[in-house]
Design an enzyme around this catalytic site. Structure first.
Site, mmCIF file in Angstrom:
data_model
loop_
_atom_site.group_PDB
_atom_site.id
_atom_site.type_symbol
_atom_site.label_atom_id
_atom_site.label_comp_id
_atom_site.label_asym_id
_atom_site.label_seq_id
_atom_site.Cartn_x
_atom_site.Cartn_y
_atom_site.Cartn_z
ATOM 1 C CE LYS A 80 39.561 -1.176 -5.301
ATOM 2 N NZ LYS A 80 41.016 -1.127 -5.497
ATOM 3 C CG ASP A 107 42.781 -2.114 -2.297
ATOM 4 O OD1 ASP A 107 43.721 -1.503 -1.738
ATOM 5 O OD2 ASP A 107 42.648 -2.185 -3.528
ATOM 6 C CD GLU A 135 45.395 -4.786 -2.619
ATOM 7 O OE1 GLU A 135 45.869 -4.375 -3.697
ATOM 8 O OE2 GLU A 135 44.344 -5.455 -2.540
ATOM 9 C CG ASP A 164 48.703 -2.544 -5.193
ATOM 10 O OD1 ASP A 164 49.554 -2.620 -6.109
ATOM 11 O OD2 ASP A 164 47.501 -2.336 -5.432
ATOM 12 C CE LYS A 188 46.966 -3.891 -8.304
ATOM 13 N NZ LYS A 188 46.390 -2.585 -7.902
#
Length: 283
Positions: A80, A107, A135, A164, A188
Site C-alpha cells: 500500500k 497499490d 494498481e 480498481d 472485486k
C-alpha cells in the site's frame, strides 16, 4: 432469479449486498447438483496462489512483515503506497533487503497524481526494481491521468497498470477497454456483484485485457467464493485474496485449505465454508 436480484438491488451502492445474495444463490445451485463451486465456474483448477499485503507502515515494520511472509512462502507482496512518495521508496528499499527476490504489486488506492505516479516508477527503475503491477495510481475519476500513467508505465518501464476504483460497472470497464486506459481490470465481487463481475470478465477476455481478482476486508466466506471463481475460470493474471490471512480471528471454517499463499479447494460441493456457531470454534 439472479437477474431479479440485480433489479431489486441495482447499481454500485448495493453491490456488496447484491453480491452476498448472488453468492448464496449460486452456492445453493452448486450444492443441489453436488459439485464444488470451482467446477461450476468452469473447472480450470482447484487452487489459486495469492499475494499478501503490507500496509502503510514504517520501513522497519515493513521489513519485519516481509521477512515473515518470505518464511511462509509468499513470493508476491502487495504494498500500500500513496501517502508519502519518499516514505514509500524507503519502505521498498527496506523490503528488498530481507526479501530480495520478491515480486511487487504497488497499490496507490488513488493516492498519487499522474506526475507523482510516474516519478515513483522512475525512482524504482533507478533502484533496479520493476513492479509486476501498479494498481489504481490516480483518483478514480482522473481518466486522463490513468491513461498517461499507463502509457508511460508500459512504454518506458514495462509495468502494467490496473484499474480498481475506476472500474465500478460494466460501463466503466468498457470505457477503460475502448480507451486503452489500463492494462488490467481488478475484479472485486463486493464492488460489482457476481453477475456484474462476470459481465466485465467476459468483456475483458474478449478484448484481451488482463484480469486481477481482489476483495475488500472480507472473511473466507467471500474470499473463498472469489477464489473458487478465480480457480474455476482460470483467467486471472493476478490474485489478491489475502484478507482472511490478515484477520486477528477467523470466524469461518472450511471453504478451502491455506498453505501459505496457496488456497486449495478440496470440498466436495458448493462453497464448503461455514460460520463458527459458538465462541470456541466447534462445529
Amino acid at each position: 432469479m439472479l437477474q431479479d436480484v440485480a433489479g431489486v438491488l441495482p447499481g454500485h451502492d448495493f453491490a456488496s449486498a447484491r453480491a452476498g445474495v448472488e453468492m448464496a444463490l449460486i452456492d445453493a445451485v452448486a450444492n443441489s447438483i453436488r459439485i464444488p463451486l470451482w467446477r461450476l465456474f468452469g473447472g480450470a483448477s482447484d487452487s489459486v496462489t495469492t499475494d499478501i499485503t503490507i500496509p502503510i507502515v514504517t520501513p522497519n515494520e515493513a521489513a519485519q512483515l516481509a521477512a515473515k511472509y518470505r518464511g511462509q512462502g509468499f513470493q508476491t507482496l502487495k504494498l500500500k503506497v500513496g501517502k508519502n512518495l519518499n516514505s514509500d521508496i524507503e519502505v521498498l528499499k527496506a523490503i528488498r533487503l530481507v526479501h530480495p527476490d520478491c515480486s511487487f504489486i504497488l497499490d496507490a488506492n488513488e493516492g498519487y497524481t499522474a506526475n507523482q505516479a510516474i516519478e515513483v516508477l522512475h525512482k524504482l527503475n533507478e533502484m533496479g526494481v520493476t513492479p509486476v503491477l501498479f494498481e489504481q495510481p490516480v483518483h478514480r475519476d482522473d481518466w486522463e491521468g490513468l491513461h498517461d500513467v499507463s502509457t508511460v508505465a508500459m512504454e518506458k518501464y514495462k509495468v502494467a497498470v490496473a484499474a480498481d476504483e475506476s472500474c465500478r460497472s460494466l460501463l466503466d470497464a468498457q470505457k477503460i477497454i475502448h480507451g486503452n486506459l489500463a492494462h488490467v481490470i481488478n475484479i472485486k465481487l463486493a464492488k460489482l456483484g457476481v453477475l456484474g463481475a462476470l459481465e466485465i470478465i467476459d468483456a475483458a477476455r474478449k478484448a484481451n485485457v488482463a484480469l486481477m481478482i481482489g476483495g475488500m476486508v472480507e472473511t473466507r466466506i467471500a474470499m473463498g467464493f472469489a477464489g473458487h471463481l478465480a480457480a474455476g475460470l482460470g483467467c486471472f493474471s493476478f490474485v489478491d485474496l489475502d484478507t482472511p490471512l490478515l484477520l486477528s480471528e477467523d470466524p469461518v471454517y472450511g471453504g478451502y485449505e491455506a498453505f501459505g499463499p496457496l488456497y486449495k479447494f478440496s470440498n466436495a460441493r458448493g462453497h464448503g465454508g461455514f460460520l463458527h456457531l459458538d465462541n470456541d470454534g466447534s462445529k
